[in-house]
Design a protein around this motif. Sequence first.
Motif, PDB file in Angstrom:
ATOM      1  N   ILE A 154      28.923  14.836   2.782  1.00 30.99           N
ATOM      2  CA  ILE A 154      30.142  15.478   3.275  1.00 30.99           C
ATOM      3  C   ILE A 154      29.930  15.792   4.743  1.00 30.99           C
ATOM      4  CG2 ILE A 154      31.682  17.463   3.038  1.00 30.99           C
ATOM      5  CD1 ILE A 154      30.718  17.664   0.101  1.00 30.99           C
ATOM      6  N   GLU A 155      30.725  15.156   5.590  1.00 32.43           N
ATOM      7  CA  GLU A 155      30.565  15.304   7.036  1.00 32.43           C
ATOM      8  C   GLU A 155      31.797  15.959   7.643  1.00 32.43           C
ATOM      9  OE1 GLU A 155      29.954  11.369   8.499  1.00 32.43           O
ATOM     10  OE2 GLU A 155      27.859  11.275   7.862  1.00 32.43           O
ATOM     11  N   LYS A 156      31.696  16.286   8.922  1.00 29.68           N
ATOM     12  CA  LYS A 156      32.840  16.802   9.657  1.00 29.68           C
ATOM     13  C   LYS A 156      33.885  15.701   9.774  1.00 29.68           C
ATOM     14  CE  LYS A 156      34.210  18.975  14.015  1.00 29.68           C
ATOM     15  NZ  LYS A 156      33.762  19.438  15.353  1.00 29.68           N
ATOM     16  N   GLY A 157      35.144  16.049   9.541  1.00 28.14           N
ATOM     17  CA  GLY A 157      36.198  15.049   9.556  1.00 28.14           C
ATOM     18  C   GLY A 157      36.725  14.752  10.942  1.00 28.14           C
ATOM     19  N   ASP A 158      37.458  13.665  11.028  1.00 29.91           N
ATOM     20  CA  ASP A 158      38.100  13.295  12.283  1.00 29.91           C
ATOM     21  C   ASP A 158      39.498  13.911  12.379  1.00 29.91           C
ATOM     22  OD1 ASP A 158      35.916  11.647  12.995  1.00 29.91           O
ATOM     23  OD2 ASP A 158      36.697  10.058  11.695  1.00 29.91           O
ATOM     24  N   LYS A 159      40.237  13.869  11.279  1.00 33.06           N
ATOM     25  CA  LYS A 159      41.598  14.419  11.272  1.00 33.06           C
ATOM     26  C   LYS A 159      41.682  15.697  10.442  1.00 33.06           C
ATOM     27  CE  LYS A 159      43.163  10.540   9.607  1.00 33.06           C
ATOM     28  NZ  LYS A 159      41.976   9.696   9.723  1.00 33.06           N
ATOM     29  N   CYS A 160      40.833  15.818   9.442  1.00 31.58           N
ATOM     30  CA  CYS A 160      40.783  17.009   8.592  1.00 31.58           C
ATOM     31  C   CYS A 160      39.452  17.734   8.805  1.00 31.58           C
ATOM     32  CB  CYS A 160      40.938  16.620   7.113  1.00 31.58           C
ATOM     33  SG  CYS A 160      42.529  15.888   6.702  1.00 31.58           S
TER      34      CYS A 160
END
Length: 862
Positions: A217-223
């Motif tokens: 689970i990574e940091k999102g681009d849009k969310c």
Amino acid sequence: MNTDKQLLSKAKIVVVGNGMVGHHFVEEMAKNSDYQITVLSAESRLAYDRVHLSEYFGGKTAEDLAMTTPEHYDELGVTFKTNAKVTKIDKVAKCVTTESGATYHYDKLILATGSYPFVPPIPGKDQDHCLVYRTIDDLEDIANSAKVSKVGVVIGGGLLGLEAANAIKQLGLQTHVVEFAPQLMGVQIDGGGGRLLKSKIEELGVQVHTSKATNVIEKGDKCRYKLCFNDGSELETDLILFSAGIRPYDNLAREFDLAIGERGGIVVNNQCQTSDVDIYAIGECALWNNFIFGLVAPGYAMAKVAAKHIGGVTGTNGELAEFTGADMSTKLKLMGVEVGSIGDAHGKTEGSLTYTYENQPEGVYKKIVVSSDKKTLLGAVLIGDTSEYDTLLQYMLNAIELPEAPEGLILPMAADKPTLGVDALPDTATICSCHNVTKGDIIAAIDCGAVDVGQVKSDTKAGSGCGGCAALVKSVAENEFEKRGLVVKKDICEHFAYSRRELFDIVSVEKIKTFDELLSSHGRGLGCEICKPVAASVLASVWNDYILKKPHLSLQDTNDTYLGNMQKDGTYSVVPRIAGGEITPDKLIVLGQVAKKYNLYTKITGGARVDLFGARVEQLPPIWKELIDAGFETGHAYGKSLRTVKSCVGSTWCRYGVQDSMSMAIDLEHRYKGLRAPHKIKFGVSGCTRECAEAQGKDIGIIATENGWNLFVGGNGGMKPRHGDLFATDLDDETLVKYIDRILMFYVQTGDRLQRTSVWLENLAGGLAYLQDVIMKDSLGITDALEEQMATIVGSYQCEWKTTLADPEALKRFQPFVNSDKGDSNIQFVTEREQIRPARDEEKIAVTIIDATEKEAVAEDA
């Protein structure tokens, strides 16, 4: 009250855990006054109903879900402590210690610690907004997270996973379900059922992703976050809800030397004793025969066994109470989708045979598994329609011999569908598996003085667990009451002790105008998915009020709320009224222009009108404004009301026509449009006996004769076609309309909920002859009242879309998300035969949505 001396002489029982199973043990044990019971709950509140936890988001409070109160425990003489997590067991001193340091001595210790949610070891799982779905506190965390989120993902596609998905969908989030297995609910249902369930869940606007393993689970681009799957695909989300199964809460047993199973769980024997004979384990923390039961019914059975063993209760021959396993069959409703699983649903028994029925257009899948000799039912799967669940369950549980053609049990059109009346069930038949209540137990409760279904439920606890047996409990009890000559009340649900007819009379006579008023004066509780739609129908039938007024809005289903039929991809159909199928060229051009402007799929229907498919929710108001301005009005395709009056051209054009069927059809459609009823109503008017309008297959069928009109009643198409009954012959126009007025209002008043006229007529005492006496001979003296009521309905008609367009508050609900004005990116179309259709999963493309604020930032940077 007990004196201190009495208390000191009583054996001490300490119960660790106050979930549903722990509470059930307390209630069973409290029947024996020889014991002093102490309950230690790690949570901040006493026992509550986890089975119906999702209803918290539907308006129920923690108090509504509570299974007990401090006052009730005081009445039982039970000592209880909340926020009292047990951290130590001293088996020698026979005492337990809580986190606060308090110590409690026991003679018998009950571990009812339940289970905890399994969170897969995914890197990134411990961040904010990564939550679980298990307790009321969890629900409050989910609600708070949803306020600052737009997209939610549930990891896990089992029972709890789908419940969790429904919860975040109700909170207004774009919702996804991610499942590692190739199908949903793989434990309970087979592959065919799993495919249909996935389809039905997606029709409700929840995207399902199967065969997906999350790597990180990574940091999102849009969310806020991004799920990275092992197949290289990704899914962006703001909220992650883990519901990937449960693990037994067996830490106390592990730490203090009680036998533990290889894969967890506190090992117990048939009396639910652990490796220490004075310590018992029940519910989801207990491992019996190397099996952990994840349903409440087996936990309740364990609680009863433990209570009887401690209390020295034995059978008639001195045998000990034993837990010997439990039936894992289940019936429930997931996001409105009916699901049933019975016994060997996967057909693993050697030599077993299967019968399967699937109706994709109706969204129904049914399978039964039978023994090699076709005499015994081993299992079943039901998706979309669980009406046969109770019957099939009894065949399986009681080894009742199957009929010669077992497939008739699930085929809707079987000519002689086998029935299994409650008289055929033995007294040993289990009616409520949650509380192990048999038919004999229900009869015994009636022997002891129970005089209605509510009292039977109260005395036996039947129907108070998952609720799946409620209909069967009612049938068994009412059958026994009728045998004894008692009056049987036809309560629609636990909130109203009245039938639909009685509610209709109450609303009419007392001039009740809202559900809240009806509930406060004649009901109890908050209402449910049964009584709310019934009340909505009755109120609309009596007062013909605008259904989207604030007092009525919460009673409506999705179709009525948005004044359109929701389709499988989350779009809606637009169906203007085209009375009798007659339409001017100018109006036909308008329909074409609207369909072309909004790129809608266009279909001429069997009801002789034009349906437009593919409208997004935000497009509905502008589409309907154009149609209303052009002279159209709503066709009520979404309501339990008059749909269409199909007609041929009759004597006006056809050389065979003997009456003006077109004029009659148009007049009738305009007269009865908007009439709300127990179910949808269809008419047909044919200009001669060649019957081009197929009138004899309609609720109301009219066929022209040389001398007037023949009237047919109770016809039906669909899954179980029925030919209409000839009601009267050679009627003039005035008499025809008068009879239809009376028939429809009598049906509206006396029909049961969701009952078509065909079933109503078949169930009507006295049948067709009785109806003819009531309508034509006024045998009940009510025809004037029926006509007056119909005149009121006809005179108060309003086009619901026209009213909605004039109401700014009503228009606010027509947006795809409650916290965003963006369109739903999951709605995608492809072109086929020069028109759109919903894109299949493999045809959809990834869509990137950019906020207007992001666009402005890009422009400024440029």
